[in-house]
Design a protein around this motif. Structure first.
Motif, PDB file in Angstrom:
ATOM      1  N   GLY A  53       0.803  -1.222   0.000  1.00 15.16           N
ATOM      2  CA  GLY A  53       0.000   0.000   0.000  1.00 15.16           C
ATOM      3  C   GLY A  53       0.833   1.267   0.000  1.00 15.16           C
ATOM      4  N   VAL A  54       2.142   1.113  -0.200  1.00 15.09           N
ATOM      5  CA  VAL A  54       3.005   2.287  -0.291  1.00 15.09           C
ATOM      6  C   VAL A  54       2.748   2.980  -1.628  1.00 15.09           C
ATOM      7  N   LEU A  55       2.528   2.159  -2.641  1.00 17.00           N
ATOM      8  CA  LEU A  55       2.285   2.656  -3.987  1.00 17.00           C
ATOM      9  C   LEU A  55       0.832   2.303  -4.340  1.00 17.00           C
ATOM     10  N   PRO A  56       0.073   3.250  -4.910  1.00 17.28           N
ATOM     11  CA  PRO A  56      -1.313   2.902  -5.258  1.00 17.28           C
ATOM     12  C   PRO A  56      -1.334   1.942  -6.441  1.00 17.28           C
ATOM     13  N   GLN A  57      -2.274   1.028  -6.427  1.00 18.11           N
ATOM     14  CA  GLN A  57      -2.376   0.112  -7.560  1.00 18.11           C
ATOM     15  C   GLN A  57      -3.303   0.707  -8.603  1.00 18.11           C
ATOM     16  N   ARG A  58      -3.041   0.370  -9.856  1.00 16.34           N
ATOM     17  CA  ARG A  58      -3.863   0.930 -10.918  1.00 16.34           C
ATOM     18  C   ARG A  58      -4.942  -0.058 -11.336  1.00 16.34           C
ATOM     19  N   ALA A  59      -4.640  -1.319 -11.200  1.00 22.08           N
ATOM     20  CA  ALA A  59      -5.637  -2.336 -11.519  1.00 22.08           C
ATOM     21  C   ALA A  59      -5.254  -3.612 -10.795  1.00 22.08           C
ATOM     22  N   GLY A  60      -6.205  -4.540 -10.708  1.00 20.59           N
ATOM     23  CA  GLY A  60      -5.923  -5.824 -10.101  1.00 20.59           C
ATOM     24  C   GLY A  60      -6.513  -5.959  -8.714  1.00 20.59           C
ATOM     25  N   LYS A  61      -6.283  -7.133  -8.131  1.00 22.34           N
ATOM     26  CA  LYS A  61      -6.855  -7.413  -6.808  1.00 22.34           C
ATOM     27  C   LYS A  61      -5.777  -7.862  -5.836  1.00 22.34           C
ATOM     28  N   VAL A  62      -5.888  -7.408  -4.602  1.00 19.35           N
ATOM     29  CA  VAL A  62      -5.011  -7.892  -3.541  1.00 19.35           C
ATOM     30  C   VAL A  62      -5.909  -8.349  -2.397  1.00 19.35           C
TER      31      VAL A  62
END
Ligand SMILES: Nc1ncnc2c1ncn2[C@@H]1O[C@H](COP(=O)(O)OP(=O)(O)O)[C@@H](O)[C@H]1O
Ligand SMILES: [Mg+2]
Lengths: 238, 253
Positions: A53-62
């Motif tokens: 969560g340091v870097l925002p994700q642009r797509a996908g699932k965690v």
């Protein structure tokens, strides 16, 4: 078969406009040690930073323990149970070894067991106990890595992620780091390891993924990886 | 997260006015008014952080400087508008302290005691408590602190609140020493920068030592030098100290 502890699907992340990972998918089961391998610039660090969560994700699932953690800020992800020992260690070099360990136990959950966990870390790395009052900045590279791992353990992670823990260490310290990770795995800790030291990683890993140009292109058990011609040729130098 | 707060001295002025009105309107002793100015300052600091400072903590250093400069202008103008440029003072005096061949005016003794207590308390807080350590961690490495589960925004809010509560409470002590106007904040900001850098950034005890050193040097120098140049002494001392000890008297890398 229970659900995986961490499941990452089609993860995409960017630095500004520049996409760094395009399509990363992997899973980590409970008590597993999973290695993510790949050349410099493949996107390993970016993957860990995005999961954390340091870097925002642009797509996908965690999904962590059936909980969708995409979009949570890093400090909340720590509370959820994922701890990253970052590339370059990120110690508080002006603070003492003891204080670094205490900060590792900042979350409410971890603070309760601070004393017990500190004893565990001191047993694992006696040198940290001897030098507990000294500033983290005066430690050697290997000792700093021990402190970084110890500090990570202080948070009582349910998943410990390590980004190139052997980078820049003397050969003896490299052995020590991998030994320690092997021990922690035996204790039942779930570990996600990012490394360029493919050989040593495959020795302690259950399974591995290969990352290339921001994509996971290969998945298999450690044995399968060792037998794979591409891996042999490009990463094991055989 | 390093915000040099140009408005710091103006919060001192706010504290001075708060204590002044508490005294004038309800006869509250300025020492007692600390009970108000400390929490009031925290609230002011927290509010400033949420509305303004938060937006610039990640910007290049010039941005916080500009922003707190604006805040400083806003506060002093507002005080000027509300209370006019009239010089005011709290007509209260305390018995002088007489000992060791020195006679210390009562107000000075009280203010000095408060300075020592505040510096020691702040140091203990930063060194011994979990929150204090978290504040130091965020100051040293914000990204790493986040990886410990620390919410840097919350830490920023609390540290700014503490900083401003110290400033406003110092205002309560200032009224024991001198009269004041809405525009005196700038002098305090300048002085505090000299003292803090002299003592060593991030060290409360260093700030105390820096303040004493500056005070002593200025007073001794004023025996020989024209009063007009006394304020420059501080900067001469600062330059000399920084040449010998680049991190200040008590500071470390
Ligand atoms: N801070 C950054 N800003 C812009 N691009 C970056 C940054 N960090 C990494 N990258 C780029 O993202 C890609 C993946 O990098 P990284 O995740 O660090 O790879 P690895 O950890 O596998 O060596 C690379 O092309 C790299 O140049
Ligand atoms: Mg990397």
């Amino acid at each position: 078969m229970s659900a995986p502890l961490l499941e990452v699907s089609n993860l995409q992340a960017a630095y500004g406009e520049a996409t760094a990972i395009w399509d990363v998918s992997f899973r980590v089961d409970r008590s597993e040690l999973v290695a993510i391998l790949g050349a410099n610039g493949a996107g390993k660090t970016t993957t860990l930073r995005t999961v954390q969560g340091v870097l925002p994700q642009r797509a996908g699932k965690v999904v962590f323990d059936s909980l969708d953690i995409a979009g949570l800020p890093a400090n909340r992800v720590v509370e959820a149970g994922i701890t990253l020992v970052p590339e370059g260690r990120g110690l508080f070099s002006r603070m003492s070894i003891e204080e670094n360990l205490e900060l590792g136990a900042f979350t409410k959950r971890a603070r309760r067991n601070l004393g017990k966990n500190r004893e565990f870390v001191f047993q694992l790395f006696p040198v940290l106990k001897e030098r507990r009052k000294q500033k983290a900045g005066v430690l050697s590279g290997g000792e700093q890595q021990m402190l970084a791992v110890g500090r990570g353990l202080m948070s009582e992670p349910r998943l410990l992620m390590l980004d190139e823990p052997s980078l820049g260490l003397a050969p003896m310290m490299v052995v020590k780091v991998f030994q320690t990770l092997g021990e922690l795995k035996k204790e039942g800790l779930t570990i996600l390891l990012v490394e360029q030291n493919v050989e040593a990683s495959l020795e302690i890993a259950d399974r591995a993924y290969l990352l290339e140009n921001g994509r996971t292109i290969l998945e298999g058990t450690a044995d399968e990886f060792r037998g794979n011609p591409t891996i042999k040729e490009s990463y094991l130098g055989l | 997260m390093k915000v040099a707060n140009i408005a710091h001295g103006d919060f001192v002025t706010i504290g001075a006015y708060a204590s002044y009105w508490l005294f004038v309107l309800s006869g509250v002793n300025p020492i007692l008014s600390l009970l108000f100015t400390i929490p009031f300052g925290f609230a002011l600091g927290a509010a400033s952080y949420l509305t303004l400072v938060r937006r610039v903590v990640d910007s290049p250093e010039l941005m916080p400087l500009f922003m707190t400069f604006g805040l400083s202008t806003l506060i002093s103008s507002l005080l000027l508008y509300l209370y006019s440029p009239t010089q005011r003072g709290v007509p209260i005096s305390f018995a002088p302290l007489d000992g060791l061949g020195v006679i210390l005016p009562g107000g000075v003794a009280i203010a000095a005691t408060y300075a020592v207590v505040a510096a020691v308390a702040l140091r203990l807080f930063l060194q011994k408590t979990f929150l204090g350590k978290a504040i130091r961690a965020v100051m040293e490495n914000r990204a790493s602190a986040t990886l410990m589960g620390i919410n840097p925004g919350r830490v920023g809010l609390i540290s700014f609140g503490i900083g401003i509560s110290i400033a406003t409470s110092v205002g309560s002590m200032i009224v024991l020493l001198q009269s004041f106007t809405p525009l005196m904040g700038g002098d305090f900001t300048l002085l505090s920068f000299v003292i803090v850098v002299l003592g060593g950034l991030g060290s409360p005890i260093g700030a105390l030592v820096g303040g004493v050193v500056l005070g002593v040097v200025e007073n001794i120098a004023s025996l020989w030098l024209n009063a007009a140049v006394t304020p420059a002494i501080g900067f001469v001392v600062l330059v000399i100290v920084l040449i010998v000890r680049p991190y200040g008297l008590m500071g470390s890398k």
